[in-house]
Design an enzyme around this catalytic site. Sequence first.
Site, PDB file in Angstrom:
ATOM      1  N   LYS A  73       3.580 -15.524   1.858  1.00 12.38           N
ATOM      2  CA  LYS A  73       3.152 -16.253   0.019  1.00 12.38           C
ATOM      3  C   LYS A  73       4.903 -16.682   0.006  1.00 12.38           C
ATOM      4  O   LYS A  73       4.504 -15.598  -1.794  1.00 12.38           O
ATOM      5  CB  LYS A  73       1.717 -15.114  -0.285  1.00 12.38           C
ATOM      6  CG  LYS A  73       1.671 -16.026  -1.951  1.00 12.38           C
ATOM      7  CD  LYS A  73       0.601 -16.858  -1.573  1.00 12.38           C
ATOM      8  CE  LYS A  73       0.291 -17.533  -3.376  1.00 12.38           C
ATOM      9  NZ  LYS A  73      -0.608 -18.511  -3.312  1.00 12.38           N
ATOM     10  N   ASP A 130      -5.146  -6.700   5.497  1.00 12.79           N
ATOM     11  CA  ASP A 130      -6.494  -6.014   5.294  1.00 12.79           C
ATOM     12  C   ASP A 130      -7.591  -7.005   5.055  1.00 12.79           C
ATOM     13  O   ASP A 130      -9.062  -7.170   5.797  1.00 12.79           O
ATOM     14  CB  ASP A 130      -6.063  -5.327   4.390  1.00 12.79           C
ATOM     15  CG  ASP A 130      -7.286  -4.473   3.966  1.00 12.79           C
ATOM     16  OD1 ASP A 130      -8.231  -4.149   5.234  1.00 12.79           O
ATOM     17  OD2 ASP A 130      -7.139  -3.937   2.604  1.00 12.79           O
ATOM     18  N   TYR A 185       0.971  -1.380  -0.334  1.00 12.16           N
ATOM     19  CA  TYR A 185      -0.346   0.094  -0.080  1.00 12.16           C
ATOM     20  C   TYR A 185       0.811   1.231   0.448  1.00 12.16           C
ATOM     21  O   TYR A 185       0.864   2.276  -0.247  1.00 12.16           O
ATOM     22  CB  TYR A 185      -1.084   0.212   1.368  1.00 12.16           C
ATOM     23  CG  TYR A 185      -2.181  -1.164   0.989  1.00 12.16           C
ATOM     24  CD1 TYR A 185      -2.019  -1.475  -0.014  1.00 12.16           C
ATOM     25  CD2 TYR A 185      -2.780  -1.054   2.328  1.00 12.16           C
ATOM     26  CE1 TYR A 185      -3.349  -2.742   0.000  1.00 12.16           C
ATOM     27  CE2 TYR A 185      -3.678  -2.108   2.387  1.00 12.16           C
ATOM     28  CZ  TYR A 185      -4.256  -2.781   0.899  1.00 12.16           C
ATOM     29  OH  TYR A 185      -5.424  -3.148   1.042  1.00 12.16           O
ATOM     30  N   ASP A 230      -3.709 -17.108   1.090  1.00 11.25           N
ATOM     31  CA  ASP A 230      -4.509 -18.020   0.416  1.00 11.25           C
ATOM     32  C   ASP A 230      -5.465 -19.074   1.146  1.00 11.25           C
ATOM     33  O   ASP A 230      -6.436 -19.198   1.005  1.00 11.25           O
ATOM     34  CB  ASP A 230      -4.618 -18.610  -1.614  1.00 11.25           C
ATOM     35  CG  ASP A 230      -3.898 -19.592  -1.180  1.00 11.25           C
ATOM     36  OD1 ASP A 230      -2.450 -19.888  -0.081  1.00 11.25           O
ATOM     37  OD2 ASP A 230      -3.095 -19.951  -2.517  1.00 11.25           O
ATOM     38  N   ASP A 240     -11.245  -8.669   7.682  1.00 10.45           N
ATOM     39  CA  ASP A 240     -11.973  -8.180   7.389  1.00 10.45           C
ATOM     40  C   ASP A 240     -12.638  -9.962   7.439  1.00 10.45           C
ATOM     41  O   ASP A 240     -14.463 -10.020   7.523  1.00 10.45           O
ATOM     42  CB  ASP A 240     -12.348  -8.055   6.375  1.00 10.45           C
ATOM     43  CG  ASP A 240     -12.971  -6.441   5.883  1.00 10.45           C
ATOM     44  OD1 ASP A 240     -12.290  -5.671   7.725  1.00 10.45           O
ATOM     45  OD2 ASP A 240     -12.520  -5.256   5.123  1.00 10.45           O
TER      46      ASP A 240
END
Length: 355
Positions: free
Chosen positions: A187, A243, A141, A219, A247
């Site tokens: 990852k 993020d 980000y 994942d 959620d």
Amino acid sequence: MKKKVTLLPGDGIGTEVMNAAVKLMHHVASKYDLKIETTESLMGGCSYDAHGTPLTDETIQLCFESDAVLLGAVGGYKWEDLEHHLKPEAALLKLRKSLGLFTNIRPAKVYPSFVNSSSLKDSVIRGTDFVVFRELTGGIYFGEPRGYDENKGFNTMVYEKHEVERIAHQAFKVAQQRKKVLTSVDKANVLEVSQFWRKTVKEVSKDYPDVEVINMYVDNTAMQVVRDPKQFDVIVTSNLFGDIISDIAGMITGSLGMLPSASLGEKYALYEPVHGSAPDIAGQKKANPIAMIASVGMMFDLSFGLQDAAIKIDKAIEITLDQGYRTADINLDNGNVVSTDTMAEKIIENFDKIL
Ligand code: NAD
């Protein structure tokens, strides 16, 4: 013990949930011989109306002088058409940056009386109780170079060693107080930045030999959180992955009105509900104060070292929900619908009973 807390109620229901939670905060503090001195300031749309900016330097200075900051929520229809840097939401980024808040912590806990309102079935969700540590100021980000032209778009995912180390230390310390299992999410099968993250977490783990480290690809984590959320205790991960995972974790456990959060830096700490200013219900005394109250609970634990107070606040919320008290947003089972203030009063009453 004395502590200073800056209150930033913000806009819309921010002021309503803040008022309710502050009453509880003082009540709980008085039981632990803690004196909390509060100073209130404007942030968001109300600050724009008063000062022409959603966050003044004076407000930031107040936060610097506090042991903790409590934030309600900012935003609303009235300020939607302002230039980007004047919008209430711009104040959120500015405040987090000014305070150097590099970790966002979101618990995912399901209360027994809410098991049936989860999108997951009872046997999967009951007993779920874990915390997600998301890196907040680095990663893709913020990485440079970034941009796009007619032919390509690009971002940079980069982590420096100290950025991974400092959040890893925070997560390990909390893991030590819980079930002593830390899941580091990355990852690493594809991304070098993740291989570096994993290597750094492994190095930090040497300081916490009592904590087991599990490395999990993001994942797979997304699948596991909905398949078997009870396997997790503390998750630590980067900005982008956190993020998404936080959620998912929040939504499987309950309504937006019940999700608290903490953001920590080296020196400062900010506590706020995950929800926004809910202009659709503002001023109607309908707002659910539980997310704000649970954020106060996190403050007692993480900023004041009063874990016992935090556990009892959580228990008081659980008992109040078991008694059937509901705000309108969580009344899926025809409970006893009460106002924002009444919900907070019932939680205070139940806190006193278990003291
Ligand atoms: P929102 O979270 O304010 O509301 C979404 C829905 O959930 C609404 O129907 C609302 O009534 C309901 N809701 C949220 N919190 C509730 C509570 N405590 N009790 C009962 N119901 C609740 O999100 P939105 O509608 O997308 O955004 C409204 C404004 O808030 C926008 O200006 C947005 O930018 C801002 N916002 C601020 C923050 C923040 O301050 N951290 C976070 C998200 C959104």
